[in-house]
Design a protein around this motif. Structure first.
Motif, short mmCIF file in Angstrom:
data_model
loop_
_atom_site.label_atom_id
_atom_site.label_comp_id
_atom_site.label_asym_id
_atom_site.label_seq_id
_atom_site.Cartn_x
_atom_site.Cartn_y
_atom_site.Cartn_z
N THR A 21 0.88 -1.18 0.00
CA THR A 21 0.05 -0.03 -0.14
C THR A 21 0.91 1.21 -0.19
OG1 THR A 21 -0.20 0.08 2.25
CG2 THR A 21 -1.59 -1.12 1.36
N PHE A 22 0.21 2.47 -0.10
CA PHE A 22 1.05 3.67 0.04
C PHE A 22 1.58 3.80 1.33
CE2 PHE A 22 -2.04 5.22 -3.50
CZ PHE A 22 -0.85 5.71 -4.31
N LYS A 48 6.69 7.51 -8.29
CA LYS A 48 6.12 8.98 -7.96
C LYS A 48 6.16 9.20 -6.42
CE LYS A 48 3.14 12.73 -9.32
NZ LYS A 48 1.94 13.18 -9.98
N HIS A 49 5.40 8.19 -5.72
CA HIS A 49 4.96 8.23 -4.22
C HIS A 49 6.42 8.51 -3.52
CE1 HIS A 49 2.98 8.23 -0.57
NE2 HIS A 49 3.42 6.92 -0.50
N ALA A 50 7.25 7.29 -3.82
CA ALA A 50 8.54 7.09 -3.39
C ALA A 50 9.36 8.10 -3.33
CB ALA A 50 9.22 5.69 -3.76
N ALA A 87 8.98 9.64 -13.73
CA ALA A 87 8.11 9.69 -12.52
C ALA A 87 9.25 9.90 -11.36
CB ALA A 87 7.22 8.56 -11.91
N GLY A 88 10.67 9.62 -11.49
CA GLY A 88 11.63 10.03 -10.53
C GLY A 88 12.48 8.65 -10.31
#
Length: 227
Positions: A21-22, A48-50, A87-88
């Protein structure tokens, strides 16, 4: 002898479970910062989140591509790689097309890898591409061929396993892979590495990166050994 911090810099702190999960990814990133791991390795939807969590740290973001089977269209892999770098992601861990290798379609295997390399480096020339061979499915000749093809396709690393297939990293496989790629590429050992002894054996065999979901356990285990 390596220091604890030096050993940590070999580790790609990894979470690739389909149920991640996030919140799980956020914890992974915070742990990587705390322990000083080289990178996190996540599925591409979480890059992107990481990257947002790690933007002010030295920890790099690695993304899987074509994971875990490697059996999709080359164009799909190349697209995923490009989008992950956008996204990174600083590193791409792509799964080789094992079926093509076993079919003897060496051109197809090399082209598949080369297109991912091209796609990733077109977005960021400094991006690193690792090719997961899934060694548990290969005989020795196939392992040699896979390394040669990854090298010809100008990838940066060869990597043992996804951790989702048959078997995992072995010292003998890491030695063989390093022998074939020489100084032109690096070797990442991944799959079943859960303690300091195993991690150190892989490094001794020639691995410059360790992919594991047990990074914290490995570092804590090593601290006990050297204390």
């Amino acid at each position: 002898m390596l220091t604890k911090n030096e050993l940590a810099k070999y580790i790609d702190h990894t979470l690739l479970k389909p149920t991640a999960t996030f919140a799980d990814i956020e914890l992974l990133c915070l742990e990587a910062k705390e322990y000083g791991f080289y990178a996190v390795c996540v599925n591409s939807c979480y890059v992107k989140h990481a990257a947002s969590i790690l933007k002010d740290s030295d920890v790099k973001v690695g993304s899987t591509v074509g994971f875990p089977l490697g059996a999709m269209l080359t164009a799909s892999k190349a697209f995923e790689a490009a989008e992950a770098v956008k996204a990174g992601a600083a590193e791409i861990d792509m799964v080789m097309n094992v079926g093509l290798l076993k079919s003897g379609d060496f051109y197809g295997v090399q082209e598949d890898i080369a297109e991912v390399v091209k796609a990733a480096k077109s977005i960021n020339p400094q991006a690193k591409v690792k090719v997961i061979l899934e060694t548990g499915y290969l005989d020795e000749n196939e392992k040699v061929s896979a390394c040669q093809l990854a090298k010809a396709a100008q990838a940066d690393f060869v990597k043992t396993s996804t951790g989702f297939g048959a078997g995992g990293a072995t010292v003998d496989d890491v030695k063989l892979m390093k022998k074939i790629v020489g100084n032109a590429m690096e070797v990442k050992a991944s799959g079943g590495i859960r303690d300091a002894k195993t991690a150190l054996a892989m490094i001794e065999a020639g691995a410059t990166r360790i992919g594991t979901s047990s990074g914290i356990t490995i570092i804590q285990d090593y601290e006990q050994q050297i204390s």
